[in-house]
Motif scaffolding. Structure first.
Motif, PDB file in Angstrom:
ATOM      1  N   HIS A   1       0.986  -1.642  -0.472  1.00  0.00           N
ATOM      2  CA  HIS A   1       0.285  -0.522   0.035  1.00  0.00           C
ATOM      3  C   HIS A   1       1.001   1.268  -0.139  1.00  0.00           C
ATOM      4  CE1 HIS A   1      -3.571   2.569   0.752  1.00  0.00           C
ATOM      5  NE2 HIS A   1      -2.903   3.597   2.178  1.00  0.00           N
ATOM      6  N   LEU A   2       1.852   1.497   0.945  1.00  0.00           N
ATOM      7  CA  LEU A   2       2.760   2.844   0.777  1.00  0.00           C
ATOM      8  C   LEU A   2       3.627   2.927  -0.041  1.00  0.00           C
ATOM      9  CD1 LEU A   2       3.396   2.817   5.137  1.00  0.00           C
ATOM     10  CD2 LEU A   2       1.598   3.662   3.430  1.00  0.00           C
ATOM     11  N   ALA A   3       3.858   1.598  -1.038  1.00  0.00           N
ATOM     12  CA  ALA A   3       4.764   1.715  -1.600  1.00  0.00           C
ATOM     13  C   ALA A   3       4.347   2.163  -3.465  1.00  0.00           C
ATOM     14  CB  ALA A   3       5.654  -0.162  -2.246  1.00  0.00           C
ATOM     15  N   GLU A   4       2.525   1.540  -3.320  1.00  0.00           N
ATOM     16  CA  GLU A   4       1.972   2.192  -4.085  1.00  0.00           C
ATOM     17  C   GLU A   4       1.821   3.942  -3.841  1.00  0.00           C
ATOM     18  OE1 GLU A   4       1.035   0.843  -7.597  1.00  0.00           O
ATOM     19  OE2 GLU A   4       2.435  -0.638  -6.933  1.00  0.00           O
ATOM     20  N   LEU A   5       0.672   3.890  -3.246  1.00  0.00           N
ATOM     21  CA  LEU A   5       1.035   5.604  -3.009  1.00  0.00           C
ATOM     22  C   LEU A   5       2.295   5.983  -2.883  1.00  0.00           C
ATOM     23  CD1 LEU A   5      -0.367   7.868  -0.862  1.00  0.00           C
ATOM     24  CD2 LEU A   5       0.343   7.050   1.108  1.00  0.00           C
ATOM     25  N   ASP A   6       3.398   5.518  -2.136  1.00  0.00           N
ATOM     26  CA  ASP A   6       4.935   6.340  -3.204  1.00  0.00           C
ATOM     27  C   ASP A   6       4.762   6.617  -4.532  1.00  0.00           C
ATOM     28  OD1 ASP A   6       7.267   7.901  -2.128  1.00  0.00           O
ATOM     29  OD2 ASP A   6       8.266   6.271  -3.312  1.00  0.00           O
ATOM     30  N   LYS A   7       4.238   5.805  -5.429  1.00  0.00           N
ATOM     31  CA  LYS A   7       4.408   6.075  -6.588  1.00  0.00           C
ATOM     32  C   LYS A   7       3.296   6.831  -6.589  1.00  0.00           C
ATOM     33  CE  LYS A   7       3.507   2.965 -10.554  1.00  0.00           C
ATOM     34  NZ  LYS A   7       2.904   1.667 -10.730  1.00  0.00           N
ATOM     35  N   ILE A   8       2.834   6.995  -6.500  1.00  0.00           N
ATOM     36  CA  ILE A   8       1.511   7.776  -7.272  1.00  0.00           C
ATOM     37  C   ILE A   8       1.558   9.362  -6.973  1.00  0.00           C
ATOM     38  CG2 ILE A   8      -1.011   8.765  -6.814  1.00  0.00           C
ATOM     39  CD1 ILE A   8      -0.611   6.088  -8.554  1.00  0.00           C
ATOM     40  N   ILE A   9       2.358   9.253  -5.847  1.00  0.00           N
ATOM     41  CA  ILE A   9       2.772  10.428  -5.366  1.00  0.00           C
ATOM     42  C   ILE A   9       3.455  11.153  -5.739  1.00  0.00           C
ATOM     43  CG2 ILE A   9       3.210  11.783  -3.357  1.00  0.00           C
ATOM     44  CD1 ILE A   9       1.599  10.417  -1.867  1.00  0.00           C
ATOM     45  N   GLN A  10       4.568  10.470  -6.863  1.00  0.00           N
ATOM     46  CA  GLN A  10       5.880  10.530  -7.202  1.00  0.00           C
ATOM     47  C   GLN A  10       5.595  11.380  -8.738  1.00  0.00           C
ATOM     48  OE1 GLN A  10       8.702  11.867  -5.677  1.00  0.00           O
ATOM     49  NE2 GLN A  10       7.882  10.788  -3.833  1.00  0.00           N
ATOM     50  N   GLU A  11       4.470  10.352  -8.936  1.00  0.00           N
ATOM     51  CA  GLU A  11       4.519  11.123 -10.825  1.00  0.00           C
ATOM     52  C   GLU A  11       2.939  11.851 -10.557  1.00  0.00           C
ATOM     53  OE1 GLU A  11       2.391   6.726 -11.751  1.00  0.00           O
ATOM     54  OE2 GLU A  11       4.162   6.425 -11.473  1.00  0.00           O
ATOM     55  N   HIS A  12       2.536  12.314  -9.152  1.00  0.00           N
ATOM     56  CA  HIS A  12       1.285  13.787  -9.233  1.00  0.00           C
ATOM     57  C   HIS A  12       1.957  14.244  -7.902  1.00  0.00           C
ATOM     58  CE1 HIS A  12      -0.505  12.067 -12.764  1.00  0.00           C
ATOM     59  NE2 HIS A  12      -0.498  10.927 -11.820  1.00  0.00           N
ATOM     60  N   PRO A  13       2.893  14.978  -8.076  1.00  0.00           N
ATOM     61  CA  PRO A  13       3.623  15.622  -7.146  1.00  0.00           C
ATOM     62  C   PRO A  13       2.680  17.082  -6.664  1.00  0.00           C
ATOM     63  CG  PRO A  13       4.884  16.663  -8.868  1.00  0.00           C
ATOM     64  CD  PRO A  13       3.983  14.506  -9.248  1.00  0.00           C
ATOM     65  N   GLU A  14       1.325  17.143  -7.345  1.00  0.00           N
ATOM     66  CA  GLU A  14       0.459  18.299  -6.873  1.00  0.00           C
ATOM     67  C   GLU A  14      -0.054  17.777  -6.320  1.00  0.00           C
ATOM     68  OE1 GLU A  14      -1.290  16.296 -10.685  1.00  0.00           O
ATOM     69  OE2 GLU A  14       1.180  16.692 -10.077  1.00  0.00           O
ATOM     70  N   VAL A  15      -0.660  16.818  -5.904  1.00  0.00           N
ATOM     71  CA  VAL A  15      -1.755  16.040  -5.047  1.00  0.00           C
ATOM     72  C   VAL A  15      -1.386  16.467  -3.400  1.00  0.00           C
ATOM     73  CG1 VAL A  15      -1.955  14.282  -6.476  1.00  0.00           C
ATOM     74  CG2 VAL A  15      -0.918  13.782  -4.464  1.00  0.00           C
ATOM     75  N   ASN A  16      -2.310  16.650  -2.735  1.00  0.00           N
ATOM     76  CA  ASN A  16      -2.528  16.851  -1.864  1.00  0.00           C
ATOM     77  C   ASN A  16      -3.391  15.970  -0.808  1.00  0.00           C
ATOM     78  OD1 ASN A  16      -0.797  19.630  -2.009  1.00  0.00           O
ATOM     79  ND2 ASN A  16      -2.504  20.297  -2.504  1.00  0.00           N
ATOM     80  N   VAL A  17      -3.968  15.526  -1.511  1.00  0.00           N
ATOM     81  CA  VAL A  17      -4.614  13.701  -0.911  1.00  0.00           C
ATOM     82  C   VAL A  17      -4.966  13.034  -1.755  1.00  0.00           C
ATOM     83  CG1 VAL A  17      -7.447  13.836  -0.542  1.00  0.00           C
ATOM     84  CG2 VAL A  17      -7.070  15.640   0.016  1.00  0.00           C
ATOM     85  N   ALA A  18      -4.640  11.131  -1.226  1.00  0.00           N
ATOM     86  CA  ALA A  18      -4.526  10.508  -2.012  1.00  0.00           C
ATOM     87  C   ALA A  18      -5.699   9.751  -1.378  1.00  0.00           C
ATOM     88  CB  ALA A  18      -3.468  10.328  -1.903  1.00  0.00           C
ATOM     89  N   HIS A  19      -6.656   9.077  -1.680  1.00  0.00           N
ATOM     90  CA  HIS A  19      -7.235   7.713  -1.902  1.00  0.00           C
ATOM     91  C   HIS A  19      -7.257   6.759  -2.299  1.00  0.00           C
ATOM     92  CE1 HIS A  19     -10.839   7.255  -4.294  1.00  0.00           C
ATOM     93  NE2 HIS A  19     -10.217   9.596  -4.728  1.00  0.00           N
ATOM     94  N   SER A  20      -7.626   5.521  -2.006  1.00  0.00           N
ATOM     95  CA  SER A  20      -7.768   3.707  -2.031  1.00  0.00           C
ATOM     96  C   SER A  20      -8.751   3.699  -2.758  1.00  0.00           C
ATOM     97  CB  SER A  20      -6.459   2.846  -2.036  1.00  0.00           C
ATOM     98  OG  SER A  20      -6.110   2.988  -0.774  1.00  0.00           O
ATOM     99  N   ARG A  21      -8.733   2.164  -3.275  1.00  0.00           N
ATOM    100  CA  ARG A  21     -10.431   1.298  -3.419  1.00  0.00           C
ATOM    101  C   ARG A  21      -9.528   0.379  -2.195  1.00  0.00           C
ATOM    102  NH1 ARG A  21     -12.123  -3.077  -7.926  1.00  0.00           N
ATOM    103  NH2 ARG A  21     -13.697  -2.902  -7.427  1.00  0.00           N
ATOM    104  N   LEU A  22     -11.053  -0.020  -1.679  1.00  0.00           N
ATOM    105  CA  LEU A  22     -10.785  -0.851  -0.454  1.00  0.00           C
ATOM    106  C   LEU A  22     -11.867  -1.935  -0.878  1.00  0.00           C
ATOM    107  CD1 LEU A  22     -12.319   1.852   1.890  1.00  0.00           C
ATOM    108  CD2 LEU A  22     -10.089   1.493   1.604  1.00  0.00           C
ATOM    109  N   ALA A  23     -11.913  -3.267   0.056  1.00  0.00           N
ATOM    110  CA  ALA A  23     -12.081  -4.855  -0.007  1.00  0.00           C
ATOM    111  C   ALA A  23     -13.028  -4.306   1.516  1.00  0.00           C
ATOM    112  CB  ALA A  23     -10.572  -5.553   0.011  1.00  0.00           C
TER     113      ALA A  23
END
Length: 154
Positions: A102-124
């Motif tokens: 989870h944190l590695a994927e979050l890191d990847k997305i934030i590095q690709e989109h440095p302008e973001v301030n909020v991130a969320h993910s899909r949940l099971a």
């Protein structure tokens, strides 16, 4: 938010009122492929003993805050957020858990989109026997704050 090159700095906050699934929650944090910088567990007058669960299952970067009286949820979450020292914050309920990457994927997305301030993910969505009952809807990789709010309200 500071999105400099390299790994994101994340605090995971876990407000606790029930301990039934807390060990699983803490183990999911401990097994992250990219570790959190800090974990804050708030014992909000839980229905059981929180400290042994933390000692046995949480990563070394974990600290416990004990409330002497139970705070309402939103007030407790805001107080927990105020304790965080990292650029990013994840609020993880005492009966939720993170996939190991989870944190590695979050890191990847934030590095690709440095302008973001909020991130969320899909949940099971799982039941008390840890059987998946469904998933929250898929989302696009990036959306505006307005679109995010509109989809959550709808």
């Amino acid at each position: 938010m500071n999105n400099s090159k390299g790994s994101i700095k994340v605090t995971i906050g876990v407000p606790v009122t029930k301990v039934r699934f807390l060990a699983d929650t803490l183990r999911s944090i401990a097994r992250q492929s990219l570790p959190a910088n800090e974990v804050i567990v708030v014992d909000n007058c839980a229905d059981g003993d929180v400290a042994p669960q933390v000692v046995e299952n949480a990563p070394a970067c974990t600290r416990i805050i004990r409330r002497s009286t139970r705070m309402p949820p939103v007030e407790n979450w805001n107080a927990l957020l105020a304790e965080a020292t990292s650029s990013w914050f994840i609020l993880l309920s005492d009966d939720d858990y993170l996939a190991p990457n989870h944190l590695a994927e979050l890191d990847k997305i934030i590095q690709e989109h440095p302008e973001v301030n909020v991130a969320h993910s899909r949940l099971a969505i799982v039941d008390e026997k840890n059987i998946i009952q469904g998933h929250t809807p898929s989302a696009v990789e990036w959306e505006s704050a307005t679109d995010f709010l509109w989809h959550r309200i709808r």
